[in-house]
Write an enzyme that holds these catalytic residues in place. Sequence first.
Site, PDB file in Angstrom:
ATOM      1  CG  ASP A 285      -2.012   1.295   1.178  1.00 13.00           C
ATOM      2  OD1 ASP A 285      -3.068   0.840   0.666  1.00 13.00           O
ATOM      3  OD2 ASP A 285      -1.500   2.111   1.596  1.00 13.00           O
ATOM      4  CG  LEU A 286       1.507   3.148  -3.677  1.00  7.72           C
ATOM      5  CD1 LEU A 286       1.236   3.881  -4.982  1.00  7.72           C
ATOM      6  CD2 LEU A 286       2.907   2.645  -3.617  1.00  7.72           C
ATOM      7  CG  ASP A 328      -2.839   3.601  -2.081  1.00  9.00           C
ATOM      8  OD1 ASP A 328      -4.200   3.018  -1.845  1.00  9.00           O
ATOM      9  OD2 ASP A 328      -2.527   4.250  -1.358  1.00  9.00           O
TER      10      ASP A 328
END
Length: 423
Positions: A285-286, A328
């Site tokens: 997960d960004l 994301d």
Amino acid sequence: MTQMRLERAGYTVELASDGEQGLVMIQTGNYQAVLVDYQLPKLNGLELIRTLSEGDALPPTIMLSGMSELAVAVEAMKLGAADYIIKEPDSRYLEHLPTIIERLLEREQLLNSMRQANEQLRLAAIVFETTAEAIIVTDRNNRIQAVNRAFCNITGYTEEEVIGKNPSLQRSGRHDLAYYRQMWSSLEQNKKWEGEIWERRKSGELYPARMIINAVCNEQGEITGYVALFSDITERKQQEEKLWRQANFDALTGLPNRALFMDRLSQAIHSAHREGWSLALMFIDLDRFKWVNDSLGHEAGDQLLQEIAQRLRACARESDTVARLGGDEFTIILPDIDGRSGGAQVAKKVLESLAQPLTLAEREESFTSASIGIAFYPDDASSADTLLKNADMAMYQVKKSGRNAFAFFTREMDKKRDPWQED
């Protein structure tokens, strides 16, 4: 006398008193044969035959006459009469008349059958040449005897180039010997084969075709040849491929989407179970992706996701699957991984790659990082759904601990998980 003789022979006879009445009866009725005397009131026999022949309404007709002039007989035959009979004074001709009519009707039936056969052949020839499907006709030795226009259009070969040749000149090389053995086995047993096959055009280009081959047999059931019909299904295949990609791949990054990811994860777990492998699932997960969207715009956010997808691909092996679940969130399936050390090695590689500078919205020095959770099959889960949930849980712990790191799933995480927390 003529009527009585024919009725004794089993025929139904209707009489006309003159040529004009006969003309109306023939034009409005349905008669198998007509007997017409040369000398008739109002309209003689030749005039009657001429009128009917001009209107294409002349049934099988016999001219009867007491005159033996050759010119009259020739003229009657030229106009379309089937026969010409001289009425002998002793009426002996009446004895032979039923036989003459019988032969006339038999001949007419044969001619009708020939006309129908010729018409069927004509229609078959039209269909053969105008159908959009390619057609190949071969003999029992599989040598080409005929091809149609569609065959030439699809393959690029002319008729002269293939007559006498084997259809294998189109062979693509994409099918093994077992494929063709199965085809010929079906033809021998069922007299038919149907399926999709890759062929080669004269130019060398390969193309997919939908083909039906039927064996042609004689009355003894022996195969005397083959007829193959096929069509180029390149456009259909391209459309199917397009629809499949739309259903299984993310439009922005080109990575497998959630649906394809779950399918591949299930397959990877099945393979790991069968082969005794350890399998790792990495949930990525960004960090602060919302800030990029809010500050630099959604176009910059899309550019970032595309760049991240390329970097994750570069970190993965050929056997790994990199996917975008949405937003994301990314995942990497790592089959046959060397336990935690192998998972940690890949995670460090991913974090180092994502830390490299990139340009977004004309800003040359932009940085990103990610939080990574890792779960293993079979140690942490035995199903795809549970493995994904546990990797997500490990990622969430990294988020809580400060981001830009990775963590392995532990049973303690599962016990401490807040049931009301957002995924």
